[in-house]
Design a protein around this motif. Structure first.
Motif, PDB file in Angstrom:
ATOM      1  N   ARG A 106       0.833  -1.213   0.000  1.00  0.00           N
ATOM      2  CA  ARG A 106       0.000   0.000   0.000  1.00  0.00           C
ATOM      3  C   ARG A 106       0.862   1.254   0.000  1.00  0.00           C
ATOM      4  O   ARG A 106       0.530   2.234  -0.673  1.00  0.00           O
ATOM      5  N   VAL A 107       1.971   1.225   0.725  1.00  0.00           N
ATOM      6  CA  VAL A 107       2.901   2.357   0.712  1.00  0.00           C
ATOM      7  C   VAL A 107       3.381   2.594  -0.714  1.00  0.00           C
ATOM      8  O   VAL A 107       3.415   3.733  -1.193  1.00  0.00           O
ATOM      9  N   GLY A 108       3.746   1.521  -1.401  1.00  0.00           N
ATOM     10  CA  GLY A 108       4.184   1.638  -2.799  1.00  0.00           C
ATOM     11  C   GLY A 108       3.106   2.235  -3.683  1.00  0.00           C
ATOM     12  O   GLY A 108       3.382   3.094  -4.539  1.00  0.00           O
ATOM     13  N   GLU A 109       1.874   1.807  -3.482  1.00  0.00           N
ATOM     14  CA  GLU A 109       0.757   2.361  -4.252  1.00  0.00           C
ATOM     15  C   GLU A 109       0.593   3.853  -3.985  1.00  0.00           C
ATOM     16  O   GLU A 109       0.403   4.643  -4.911  1.00  0.00           O
ATOM     17  N   LEU A 110       0.662   4.228  -2.717  1.00  0.00           N
ATOM     18  CA  LEU A 110       0.532   5.643  -2.353  1.00  0.00           C
ATOM     19  C   LEU A 110       1.629   6.476  -3.012  1.00  0.00           C
ATOM     20  O   LEU A 110       1.372   7.568  -3.517  1.00  0.00           O
ATOM     21  N   GLU A 111       2.836   5.943  -3.002  1.00  0.00           N
ATOM     22  CA  GLU A 111       3.952   6.685  -3.584  1.00  0.00           C
ATOM     23  C   GLU A 111       3.816   6.798  -5.098  1.00  0.00           C
ATOM     24  O   GLU A 111       4.196   7.818  -5.677  1.00  0.00           O
ATOM     25  N   ARG A 112       3.279   5.775  -5.738  1.00  0.00           N
ATOM     26  CA  ARG A 112       3.062   5.845  -7.191  1.00  0.00           C
ATOM     27  C   ARG A 112       1.919   6.802  -7.538  1.00  0.00           C
ATOM     28  O   ARG A 112       2.002   7.550  -8.495  1.00  0.00           O
ATOM     29  N   GLU A 113       0.859   6.761  -6.724  1.00  0.00           N
ATOM     30  CA  GLU A 113      -0.298   7.624  -6.981  1.00  0.00           C
ATOM     31  C   GLU A 113      -0.021   9.082  -6.642  1.00  0.00           C
ATOM     32  O   GLU A 113      -0.512   9.983  -7.309  1.00  0.00           O
ATOM     33  N   GLU A 114       0.727   9.291  -5.590  1.00  0.00           N
ATOM     34  CA  GLU A 114       0.993  10.640  -5.086  1.00  0.00           C
ATOM     35  C   GLU A 114       2.495  10.839  -4.920  1.00  0.00           C
ATOM     36  O   GLU A 114       3.044  10.596  -3.849  1.00  0.00           O
ATOM     37  N   PRO A 115       3.175  11.273  -5.976  1.00  0.00           N
ATOM     38  CA  PRO A 115       4.640  11.405  -5.918  1.00  0.00           C
ATOM     39  C   PRO A 115       5.154  12.273  -4.772  1.00  0.00           C
ATOM     40  O   PRO A 115       6.274  12.076  -4.312  1.00  0.00           O
ATOM     41  N   GLN A 116       4.349  13.194  -4.284  1.00  0.00           N
ATOM     42  CA  GLN A 116       4.815  14.056  -3.185  1.00  0.00           C
ATOM     43  C   GLN A 116       5.004  13.274  -1.894  1.00  0.00           C
ATOM     44  O   GLN A 116       5.628  13.759  -0.961  1.00  0.00           O
ATOM     45  N   TYR A 117       4.479  12.048  -1.808  1.00  0.00           N
ATOM     46  CA  TYR A 117       4.624  11.237  -0.602  1.00  0.00           C
ATOM     47  C   TYR A 117       5.929  10.430  -0.580  1.00  0.00           C
ATOM     48  O   TYR A 117       6.238   9.800   0.404  1.00  0.00           O
ATOM     49  N   ARG A 118       6.674  10.418  -1.658  1.00  0.00           N
ATOM     50  CA  ARG A 118       7.929   9.668  -1.688  1.00  0.00           C
ATOM     51  C   ARG A 118       8.902  10.202  -0.666  1.00  0.00           C
ATOM     52  O   ARG A 118       9.104  11.396  -0.550  1.00  0.00           O
ATOM     53  N   GLY A 119       9.524   9.279   0.053  1.00  0.00           N
ATOM     54  CA  GLY A 119      10.561   9.665   0.995  1.00  0.00           C
ATOM     55  C   GLY A 119      10.087  10.158   2.334  1.00  0.00           C
ATOM     56  O   GLY A 119      10.887  10.541   3.161  1.00  0.00           O
ATOM     57  N   PHE A 120       8.770  10.171   2.584  1.00  0.00           N
ATOM     58  CA  PHE A 120       8.280  10.623   3.903  1.00  0.00           C
ATOM     59  C   PHE A 120       8.325   9.489   4.871  1.00  0.00           C
ATOM     60  O   PHE A 120       8.195   8.382   4.610  1.00  0.00           O
TER      61      PHE A 120
END
Length: 68
Positions: A54-68
Motif C-alpha cells: 500500500r505504501v508503494g501504491e501511495l507513492e506511485r499515486e501521489e509522488p509528493q509522498y515519496r521519501g516521507f
C-alpha cells in the motif's frame, strides 16, 4: 501528518511487532507457546507485506509522498 506517513509509521510498528514475536518464540520453552507465537508472527508478516504494498501504491499515486 500525511496519510502516507501514517501508513509508513504503521508498517514500521508492524515490523517491530513481528521482531518481538519472533524473539519471544525463540526464547520460550513451551512448544505450544512457541507454535502460537510463530503462527502469529507469520500473520503479522503477511499484514506487514500488504501495508508495504500500500505504501508503494501511495507513492506511485501521489509522488509528493515519496521519501516521507
Amino acid at each position: 501528518m500525511t496519510i502516507a506517513s501514517d501508513v509508513k509509521k504503521c508498517a514500521a510498528s508492524l515490523k517491530g511487532l513481528e521482531a518481538g514475536l519472533s524473539n519471544l518464540a525463540l526464547r520460550t520453552q513451551d512448544d505450544e507457546s512457541k507454535r502460537i507465537l510463530h503462527e502469529t508472527m507469520m500473520k503479522v508478516s503477511e499484514v506487514t507485506k500488504d501495508i508495504q504494498e500500500r505504501v508503494g501504491e501511495l507513492e506511485r499515486e501521489e509522488p509528493q509522498y515519496r521519501g516521507f
